[in-house]
Scaffold this active site. Sequence first.
Site, short mmCIF file in Angstrom:
data_model
loop_
_atom_site.label_atom_id
_atom_site.label_comp_id
_atom_site.label_asym_id
_atom_site.label_seq_id
_atom_site.Cartn_x
_atom_site.Cartn_y
_atom_site.Cartn_z
N VAL A 195 0.81 -1.22 0.00
CA VAL A 195 0.00 0.00 0.00
C VAL A 195 0.84 1.27 0.00
O VAL A 195 0.29 2.38 -0.06
CB VAL A 195 -0.97 0.04 1.21
CG1 VAL A 195 -1.93 -1.12 1.16
CG2 VAL A 195 -0.22 0.09 2.53
N LYS A 196 2.18 1.13 0.06
CA LYS A 196 3.04 2.30 0.15
C LYS A 196 3.24 2.95 -1.23
O LYS A 196 2.75 2.45 -2.24
CB LYS A 196 4.39 1.89 0.75
CG LYS A 196 4.31 1.41 2.19
CD LYS A 196 3.68 2.45 3.11
CE LYS A 196 3.92 2.18 4.59
NZ LYS A 196 3.47 0.90 5.08
#
Length: 397
Positions: A195-196
Site C-alpha cells: 500500500v506504500k
Amino acid sequence: MNEKLAINGGKPIRETLLSYGKQCIDDEDIQSVIDVLKSDFLTTGPTVKAFEKAVAEYVGTKYAVAVSNGTAALHIACLAAGISEGDEVLVSPLTFAASSNCILYCGAIPVFVDIDYKTYNIDVNKIEAKITEKTKAIIPVDFAGQSVDMDKIREIADKYNLIIIEDAAHALGSKYKDKKVGKLADMTEFSFHPVKPITSGEGGMIVTDDEKFYEKLNLFRTHGITRDRDLMYDNHGSWYYEQIELGYNYRITDIQCALGLSQIKKLDKFIERRRNIVNTYNAAFENLECITVPFEADYSNSGWHIYVIKLNLEKLTCSRKQIFEALRAENIGVNVHYVPVYFHPYYKKLGYKKGLCPVSEDVYNSIITLPLYPSMTENDVNDVIMAVEKVIRYYSR
C-alpha cells in the site's frame, strides 16, 4: 438527503468492496520480476544494488541499504545509531507500532511526544520538554506522507547532540521545502509494503549521507558479517569472512528489488495521481461541516500515502464507529490510522497509560482513512464521495 443507508437495509453505493489501499502493478513490473527469475541471482545480486542506487539517486543521498521490510530498516538504523539498553528515543504515538518497536528491540525506552493538531506529525514545540540526559535519538514520523518540520527538529537535535532517524515509510517522493524527504535526517527509512508509494512486495530501505552509518547498516543487515579486509581482525585467504557484530538476516531478494526498481520509475506518476484524487476529495468535502479535510503545511509537498478525514463529532448524532461501519456497509473500505501505540496491551504492560498524549488520543477518536491509491478510477473516487456524503448527511445534527 435521508437516503436509506446500506447498514439499515438500503442499497449500498458499490456492489463490491473498494480497498483503502492497493498496489499498482503493470506488465513492465511483471516482466522485470520474470527477468530476474531467469537470471543467475535471486538474492544478494546486482538487482539489489541497482535498486539501492535508484532510490539513493531519487532522494539525493550518497548511500542506501535495502532490507527485508520497513521494520527491519528502522531496527538496523537504531543499531547503527548505537541505541542500546537504557537509552531513550523520542517518537510520535500516532503511528504503526514498528516506529517504536524498533526502539524496544535495542533495549531502549520509547518516549512518546504528542502530535500537532493540524499535521498529525510530532509537535516540535513539545520535543525539548521530553529530552533528558538519557535521550539518544528522535524518530519523527511523516504521517500520511507529509514531511515533519525538519528544520526545527534538526535545530533541536543539534542542540542536544541527538541522532535523527526519520520514519518516512509513508513519504518516498514527498518533499520538505525544495528537498526530497530522505535528504535531511541522519538516516531515513522507507517502506515498500504493497500500500506504500511503491512496492517490492515486502521491503524497506535506509538512506543516509554518513559513510559510518552506511557501513554499520550493511553489517547489521547481514549477520554482522564482513569480507572487508580493513574491518576484519584476521585474513586466512580470499574465502575468509568474519562476524564482527551481532547482526540479523534482513536481506532482501533480487526478485523483490526487480519489482521495486521497475516501480520507482513510475513513482512521480503515482504521486501525481494521488494528489489529483486528494484535490477532488478536498473540493467535494469542503462544504461538509461535519468533516475536517487533511491539512498540508506550507513547507510540505506530500505524496499522500493516505487520506485521513477528521469527524467533527459534536456536529454528528453518532460515534466514529457508527460512521465507520456505515461506510463499510456502503462497500467503502475505510480504515483507521492509527491506534496510538501505547494503547496496545503490550505497551500497557510496560507501564504506559492513556492520557499520555491528549492530542493524539483526541485525533485518534475522530479520524477515518478513505481509499486512496493511483489505480483508482474516477468512478471509484466518485463512489467514495457519494458514500461519505450519504452517510455524513444522514447522521448530521
